[in-house]
Scaffold this motif. Structure first.
Motif, short mmCIF file in Angstrom:
data_model
loop_
_atom_site.label_atom_id
_atom_site.label_comp_id
_atom_site.label_asym_id
_atom_site.label_seq_id
_atom_site.Cartn_x
_atom_site.Cartn_y
_atom_site.Cartn_z
N GLY A 114 -6.79 59.05 65.59
CA GLY A 114 -6.96 59.94 66.51
C GLY A 114 -7.35 61.79 65.73
N ILE A 115 -8.41 61.79 67.42
CA ILE A 115 -8.90 63.49 66.37
C ILE A 115 -8.57 64.06 67.61
CG2 ILE A 115 -10.84 62.78 67.54
CD1 ILE A 115 -12.44 64.00 64.96
N CYS A 116 -8.41 65.52 67.38
CA CYS A 116 -7.78 66.74 68.19
C CYS A 116 -9.83 67.30 68.82
CB CYS A 116 -7.30 67.22 67.79
SG CYS A 116 -5.34 67.25 67.88
N ALA A 117 -9.21 67.50 69.88
CA ALA A 117 -10.67 68.35 70.76
C ALA A 117 -11.22 69.76 70.02
CB ALA A 117 -10.52 68.85 71.49
N LYS A 118 -12.18 69.59 69.48
CA LYS A 118 -13.26 70.86 69.49
C LYS A 118 -12.76 71.09 67.39
CE LYS A 118 -13.39 73.30 73.34
NZ LYS A 118 -13.63 74.69 74.12
N SER A 119 -11.98 69.90 66.51
CA SER A 119 -11.73 69.79 65.24
C SER A 119 -13.29 69.81 64.63
CB SER A 119 -11.02 68.82 65.31
OG SER A 119 -11.48 67.94 65.13
N ALA A 120 -13.48 69.75 65.45
CA ALA A 120 -15.37 70.04 65.05
C ALA A 120 -16.55 70.15 65.74
CB ALA A 120 -15.86 68.73 64.24
N THR A 121 -17.90 70.93 65.59
CA THR A 121 -18.74 70.91 66.37
C THR A 121 -18.94 69.48 67.14
OG1 THR A 121 -19.68 72.18 65.03
CG2 THR A 121 -21.14 71.93 66.83
N HIS A 122 -18.90 69.44 68.59
CA HIS A 122 -19.69 68.47 69.60
C HIS A 122 -18.89 67.51 69.21
CE1 HIS A 122 -22.96 71.03 70.14
NE2 HIS A 122 -23.01 70.44 68.70
N VAL A 123 -17.62 67.48 68.93
CA VAL A 123 -16.53 66.41 68.67
C VAL A 123 -15.03 67.05 69.54
CG1 VAL A 123 -14.71 65.89 67.66
CG2 VAL A 123 -16.76 66.15 66.80
N ASP A 124 -15.49 65.57 70.74
CA ASP A 124 -14.46 64.81 72.01
C ASP A 124 -13.00 64.82 71.11
OD1 ASP A 124 -15.64 66.09 73.58
OD2 ASP A 124 -16.60 63.92 74.01
N GLU A 125 -11.79 65.04 71.92
CA GLU A 125 -10.75 64.88 71.83
C GLU A 125 -10.71 63.05 71.97
OE1 GLU A 125 -5.98 64.15 74.50
OE2 GLU A 125 -7.86 65.62 74.89
N LYS A 126 -10.05 62.18 71.23
CA LYS A 126 -10.56 61.12 71.15
C LYS A 126 -8.67 60.16 70.13
CE LYS A 126 -12.21 57.14 68.89
NZ LYS A 126 -12.77 56.54 68.23
N GLU A 127 -8.10 59.76 70.86
CA GLU A 127 -7.05 58.91 70.93
C GLU A 127 -7.37 57.42 69.12
OE1 GLU A 127 -3.04 58.13 73.86
OE2 GLU A 127 -4.50 56.72 73.71
#
Length: 377
Positions: A114-127
């Motif tokens: 998964g990925i956390c919100a705003k971990s990079a530009t234009h990246v949304d939260e993702k499970e």
């Protein structure tokens, strides 16, 4: 034994022994009641090799241990993983399949964890897939292709039962507050992995972590190749005919297996196993104008010729060595050469033999046969 021939103590021992033998015999037949159920998942067979695999499947389903499934391409490793989940206590929870071989190496971390919100530009939260499999099973197919950095992360997950999202930090801006601290998400997920690679060889070549392999192989099941399950070909043939005839619009097809077709299918080596058998049957069903498949509907003869060369390499070597003048023009009549690379390699071997630097041996010719077979089939 005759009544009274044994003293009471010996008689009791023999009765206990006989009871244990009875349990073993009855237990060997217990698997029959599961064969129809695993068939609904797509696992089909009746051979001893298949039965042995089913017994291991049921043993694996009783526990939450990690499982490593090994075997050649097309043997049904994914179906086996699904069956383990189906018979386990987690059967009503998610079963998430991840093919590690098709995910871009740079993205596999965010896909899995998964990925956390705003971990990079234009990246949304993702499970990630692990979170999606919460309470259930995650199946990591082609585990041998996983990049080394993600192997380290996976090892940590197996050890700690926790994951960290890419870009995670305390009090992050993610909307999902089920796990407020995405640096350490506690998960209850069973891991099943599969590979068609020789992991011990990959470890020697430093492509796979030995400690990860040790964690994954708590319970190992090897899927037997189809050439070791020849008695299953008829039941698989019937299964695929009935499975495919509706999708192909051939509802008039009959699953009768003619003796000549049965002999042809059983004599073929099936290097790509059950997947290749299904494809061969599907192609034959598309081609045929009959309600029963005929030998002429299959196109295995050319493939058989190449496969026979590969697996009967000693016979080929004998034929080569009997040639009075061993050279490329002679050998190419025995070993079909259809690519420039194969031609160059074989010519090199011929020159080596001519110059007296060595003899034509299996270690020289078999690699050529293998590469040539893969290139031509």
């Amino acid at each position: 034994y005759p009544k009274g021939a044994l003293n009471p103590e010996d008689e009791q021992t023999y009765k206990i022994f006989a009871e244990e033998i009875r349990k073993i015999i009855e237990g060997s037949n217990d698997i029959d009641k599961y064969l129809e159920e695993v068939k609904t998942i797509g696992l089909v067979g009746k051979s001893q090799a298949f039965r042995n695999t089913c017994r291991l499947l049921l043993k694996a389903a009783e526990t939450d241990s990690n499982v490593l499934i090994t075997g050649e391409t097309g043997t049904g490793k994914g179906l086996l993983a699904n069956a383990i989940h189906h018979f386990s206590k987690r059967k009503d929870m998610p079963f998430v399949t991840v093919n590690c071989g098709v995910i871009t190496p740079s993205l596999i971390g965010s896909e899995l964890f998964g990925i956390c919100a705003k971990s990079a530009t234009h990246v949304d939260e993702k499970e990630g897939y692990f979170e999606q499999a919460e309470g259930g099973t995650i199946f990591l197919d082609e585990i041998g292709t996983m990049p080394s950095d993600q192997q380290t992360n996976l090892l940590r997950v197996l050890q700690d039962k926790k994951i960290s999202r890419v870009g995670s930090k305390k009090n992050c801006n993610c909307k999902n507050k089920k796990h407020p601290d995405h640096t350490a998400i506690q998960l209850d997920v069973r891991v099943i992995a599969a590979t068609n690679e020789e992991i011990p060889m990959a470890i020697k070549e430093r492509r796979f972590r030995q400690d990860l392999f040790r964690r994954l192989k708590a319970f190992t099941i090897e899927m037997p190749p189809l050439r070791e399950r020849k008695e299953d070909i008829e039941i698989l043939y019937r299964y695929f005919i009935n499975k495919l005839k509706f999708r192909l619009g051939k509802t008039n097809m009959i699953d009768t297996l003619r003796p000549d077709v049965k002999e042809m299918l059983e004599n073929y080596h099936w290097p790509e196993n059950i997947g290749e058998l299904e494809s061969a049957i599907e192609r034959a069903m598309i081609i045929t104008n009959s309600a029963i498949l005929l030998g002429e509907d299959f196109s295995l003869e050319g493939n058989n010729r190449n496969k026979e060369m590969l697996y009967d390499s000693s016979e080929i070597i004998d034929r080569c060595m009997k040639e009075e003048e061993f050279g490329f023009e002679k050998i190419k009549k025995i070993v079909p050469i259809k690519t420039p690379a194969m031609k160059a390699i074989l010519e090199g071997i011929c020159q080596r033999v001519y110059k007296g630097k060595g003899a034509l041996t299996e270690d020289l010719l078999v690699p050529i046969l293998k590469q040539n077979t893969r290139a031509n089939v």
